[in-house]
Design a protein around this motif. Structure first.
Motif, PDB file in Angstrom:
ATOM      1  N   LYS A  96       0.843  -1.199   0.000  1.00 34.66           N
ATOM      2  CA  LYS A  96       0.000   0.000   0.000  1.00 34.66           C
ATOM      3  C   LYS A  96       0.876   1.245   0.000  1.00 34.66           C
ATOM      4  O   LYS A  96       2.017   1.211   0.469  1.00 34.66           O
ATOM      5  N   ASN A  97       0.314   2.345  -0.487  1.00 31.79           N
ATOM      6  CA  ASN A  97       1.035   3.620  -0.428  1.00 31.79           C
ATOM      7  C   ASN A  97       1.105   4.142   0.993  1.00 31.79           C
ATOM      8  O   ASN A  97       2.112   4.713   1.414  1.00 31.79           O
ATOM      9  N   GLU A  98       0.025   3.963   1.736  1.00 34.38           N
ATOM     10  CA  GLU A  98      -0.015   4.368   3.141  1.00 34.38           C
ATOM     11  C   GLU A  98      -0.208   3.112   3.989  1.00 34.38           C
ATOM     12  O   GLU A  98      -1.200   2.408   3.820  1.00 34.38           O
ATOM     13  N   ILE A  99       0.742   2.842   4.869  1.00 30.80           N
ATOM     14  CA  ILE A  99       0.679   1.607   5.640  1.00 30.80           C
ATOM     15  C   ILE A  99       0.189   1.868   7.066  1.00 30.80           C
ATOM     16  O   ILE A  99       0.112   3.010   7.506  1.00 30.80           O
ATOM     17  N   ARG A 100      -0.127   0.800   7.754  1.00 30.04           N
ATOM     18  CA  ARG A 100      -0.614   0.871   9.127  1.00 30.04           C
ATOM     19  C   ARG A 100       0.014  -0.277   9.907  1.00 30.04           C
ATOM     20  O   ARG A 100       0.607  -1.184   9.313  1.00 30.04           O
ATOM     21  N   PRO A 101      -0.085  -0.274  11.228  1.00 30.04           N
ATOM     22  CA  PRO A 101       0.494  -1.368  12.015  1.00 30.04           C
ATOM     23  C   PRO A 101      -0.149  -2.717  11.674  1.00 30.04           C
ATOM     24  O   PRO A 101      -1.304  -2.782  11.256  1.00 30.04           O
ATOM     25  N   ALA A 102       0.619  -3.785  11.863  1.00 25.64           N
ATOM     26  CA  ALA A 102       0.111  -5.131  11.624  1.00 25.64           C
ATOM     27  C   ALA A 102      -1.001  -5.455  12.621  1.00 25.64           C
ATOM     28  O   ALA A 102      -1.044  -4.911  13.727  1.00 25.64           O
ATOM     29  N   PHE A 103      -1.907  -6.327  12.219  1.00 19.75           N
ATOM     30  CA  PHE A 103      -2.974  -6.754  13.119  1.00 19.75           C
ATOM     31  C   PHE A 103      -3.423  -8.152  12.731  1.00 19.75           C
ATOM     32  O   PHE A 103      -3.023  -8.683  11.690  1.00 19.75           O
ATOM     33  N   LYS A 104      -4.259  -8.760  13.565  1.00 19.97           N
ATOM     34  CA  LYS A 104      -4.754 -10.104  13.299  1.00 19.97           C
ATOM     35  C   LYS A 104      -6.220 -10.062  12.912  1.00 19.97           C
ATOM     36  O   LYS A 104      -6.985  -9.242  13.420  1.00 19.97           O
ATOM     37  N   ARG A 105      -6.586 -10.914  11.985  1.00 23.62           N
ATOM     38  CA  ARG A 105      -7.978 -11.093  11.600  1.00 23.62           C
ATOM     39  C   ARG A 105      -8.221 -12.595  11.540  1.00 23.62           C
ATOM     40  O   ARG A 105      -7.722 -13.262  10.625  1.00 23.62           O
ATOM     41  N   GLU A 106      -8.933 -13.110  12.531  1.00 22.37           N
ATOM     42  CA  GLU A 106      -9.109 -14.551  12.702  1.00 22.37           C
ATOM     43  C   GLU A 106      -7.737 -15.204  12.811  1.00 22.37           C
ATOM     44  O   GLU A 106      -6.926 -14.790  13.641  1.00 22.37           O
ATOM     45  N   ARG A 107      -7.403 -16.191  11.992  1.00 22.84           N
ATOM     46  CA  ARG A 107      -6.114 -16.885  12.119  1.00 22.84           C
ATOM     47  C   ARG A 107      -5.016 -16.212  11.313  1.00 22.84           C
ATOM     48  O   ARG A 107      -3.872 -16.655  11.317  1.00 22.84           O
ATOM     49  N   PHE A 108      -5.347 -15.146  10.614  1.00 17.60           N
ATOM     50  CA  PHE A 108      -4.378 -14.493   9.735  1.00 17.60           C
ATOM     51  C   PHE A 108      -3.707 -13.292  10.412  1.00 17.60           C
ATOM     52  O   PHE A 108      -4.376 -12.484  11.058  1.00 17.60           O
ATOM     53  N   LYS A 109      -2.399 -13.198  10.246  1.00 17.09           N
ATOM     54  CA  LYS A 109      -1.668 -12.006  10.666  1.00 17.09           C
ATOM     55  C   LYS A 109      -1.479 -11.138   9.425  1.00 17.09           C
ATOM     56  O   LYS A 109      -0.903 -11.582   8.436  1.00 17.09           O
ATOM     57  N   ILE A 110      -1.965  -9.921   9.488  1.00 17.14           N
ATOM     58  CA  ILE A 110      -1.942  -9.027   8.333  1.00 17.14           C
ATOM     59  C   ILE A 110      -0.921  -7.916   8.564  1.00 17.14           C
ATOM     60  O   ILE A 110      -0.963  -7.216   9.574  1.00 17.14           O
ATOM     61  N   SER A 111       0.025  -7.806   7.618  1.00 17.18           N
ATOM     62  CA  SER A 111       1.044  -6.756   7.722  1.00 17.18           C
ATOM     63  C   SER A 111       1.152  -6.033   6.377  1.00 17.18           C
ATOM     64  O   SER A 111       0.582  -6.470   5.364  1.00 17.18           O
ATOM     65  N   PHE A 112       1.902  -4.947   6.358  1.00 18.36           N
ATOM     66  CA  PHE A 112       1.910  -4.072   5.189  1.00 18.36           C
ATOM     67  C   PHE A 112       3.330  -3.773   4.716  1.00 18.36           C
ATOM     68  O   PHE A 112       4.263  -3.703   5.513  1.00 18.36           O
ATOM     69  N   ILE A 113       3.462  -3.628   3.398  1.00 21.95           N
ATOM     70  CA  ILE A 113       4.726  -3.258   2.771  1.00 21.95           C
ATOM     71  C   ILE A 113       4.510  -1.923   2.065  1.00 21.95           C
ATOM     72  O   ILE A 113       3.565  -1.765   1.289  1.00 21.95           O
ATOM     73  N   LYS A 114       5.363  -0.977   2.348  1.00 19.56           N
ATOM     74  CA  LYS A 114       5.248   0.356   1.743  1.00 19.56           C
ATOM     75  C   LYS A 114       5.544   0.286   0.249  1.00 19.56           C
ATOM     76  O   LYS A 114       6.590  -0.214  -0.171  1.00 19.56           O
ATOM     77  N   GLN A 115       4.627   0.755  -0.559  1.00 19.80           N
ATOM     78  CA  GLN A 115       4.820   0.818  -2.001  1.00 19.80           C
ATOM     79  C   GLN A 115       4.814   2.282  -2.429  1.00 19.80           C
ATOM     80  O   GLN A 115       3.827   2.994  -2.236  1.00 19.80           O
ATOM     81  N   LYS A 116       5.917   2.733  -3.001  1.00 18.91           N
ATOM     82  CA  LYS A 116       6.042   4.139  -3.376  1.00 18.91           C
ATOM     83  C   LYS A 116       5.469   4.432  -4.761  1.00 18.91           C
ATOM     84  O   LYS A 116       5.190   5.580  -5.080  1.00 18.91           O
ATOM     85  N   ASN A 117       5.333   3.391  -5.583  1.00 20.36           N
ATOM     86  CA  ASN A 117       4.749   3.580  -6.905  1.00 20.36           C
ATOM     87  C   ASN A 117       3.232   3.713  -6.817  1.00 20.36           C
ATOM     88  O   ASN A 117       2.604   3.258  -5.856  1.00 20.36           O
ATOM     89  N   THR A 118       2.642   4.314  -7.843  1.00 21.96           N
ATOM     90  CA  THR A 118       1.194   4.355  -7.947  1.00 21.96           C
ATOM     91  C   THR A 118       0.680   2.925  -8.137  1.00 21.96           C
ATOM     92  O   THR A 118       1.221   2.170  -8.945  1.00 21.96           O
ATOM     93  N   ILE A 119      -0.336   2.562  -7.390  1.00 20.16           N
ATOM     94  CA  ILE A 119      -0.898   1.211  -7.473  1.00 20.16           C
ATOM     95  C   ILE A 119      -2.086   1.230  -8.425  1.00 20.16           C
ATOM     96  O   ILE A 119      -3.086   1.903  -8.172  1.00 20.16           O
ATOM     97  N   THR A 120      -1.942   0.516  -9.534  1.00 21.80           N
ATOM     98  CA  THR A 120      -3.037   0.383 -10.498  1.00 21.80           C
ATOM     99  C   THR A 120      -3.238  -1.098 -10.795  1.00 21.80           C
ATOM    100  O   THR A 120      -2.362  -1.920 -10.515  1.00 21.80           O
TER     101      THR A 120
END
Length: 242
Positions: free
Chosen positions: A112-136
């Motif tokens: 994502k262009n704007e990231i947030r702290p990692a969190f859990k959703r059910e059994r999944f751990k969700i984390s984010f990688i900063k992407q500086k390019n436009t996402i299309t």
């Protein structure tokens, strides 16, 4: 039509594994509390499953048990907003589908262009990688390959050599204009990623002025440690890869 009948009828038309919330019913049903209450009754009755607070899905039963929704469904609210792409699955989420590992992870990584702290959703751990390019929509497959190259040392249950072979195959399958776009996208990646992209494209015989432009972005005195076999990447030193 009664609220309960309307909700059941609409859920019956949804594919199994599709994740929905009470807002999916809000255009026809105005009583939010009634919708939530009925959905929770359906969970208690075993008609639908609850993924997390406010998120439900129709379970798919197999001889091996109940299947979890696919990763895209689990995080689709983080990937799209009213039809616009705002994020994409990457990292551990796509290594298996790209043929880079046989492991299937319960870690979901999102670019994502704007990231947030990692969190859990059910059994999944969700984390984010900063992407500086436009996402299309068009850029996502290329960004996924670039992320795999960037984090090549972290791909589980494989080796650098095997990963280089597989990524070379993925790059070979790209059309010429896609290779050119991929090279342009590397401008917002670390130099080590740009170097490996250049070496891998060079390895598969890609020759274009834009590849020379990529080479010129690298500091000639910088080196990038990868410990890749010379048999796999014979031109590594040309790109300052050790």
């Amino acid at each position: 039509m009664k609220t309960s009948v309307y909700i059941r009828d609409k859920i019956n038309k949804l594919p199994k594994g599709y994740i929905f919330t009470y807002t999916d019913f809000s255009t026809e049903v105005n009583d939010k509390e009634a919708v939530i209450k009925h959905l929770n009754r359906m969970v208690a009755a075993g008609n639908i499953n609850k993924l997390s607070k406010g998120k439900y899905y129709k379970p798919e039963e197999t001889v091996f048990g109940t299947l979890q929704p696919n990763q895209y469904q689990v995080v689709k609210d983080l990937l799209e907003d009213e039809g616009k792409i705002i994020g994409y699955l990457t990292g551990y989420s796509i290594y298996n589908s790209l043929g880079l590992t046989t492991q299937v992870s319960n870690r979901i990584q999102i670019g994502k262009n704007e990231i947030r702290p990692a969190f859990k959703r059910e059994r999944f751990k969700i984390s984010f990688i900063k992407q500086k390019n436009t996402i299309t929509r068009e850029n996502v497959p290329l960004l996924q390959i670039l992320d795999a190259i960037r984090y090549i040392k972290k791909i589980p249950d494989t080796t650098i050599n095997k990963s280089c072979i597989r990524i070379s195959s993925l790059l070979s399958d790209l059309k010429n204009y896609e290779k050119q776009r991929l090279i342009k996208l590397t401008a917002k990646y670390p130099p080590s990623t740009r170097a490996l992209v250049g070496a891998l494209l060079d390895r598969i015989g890609y020759s274009d002025d834009i590849l020379n432009t990529l080479f010129e972005t690298l500091n000639p005195i910088s080196t990038y440690k990868l410990n890749v076999s010379k048999e796999i990447l014979p031109n590594a030193e040309n790109w300052n890869i050790k």
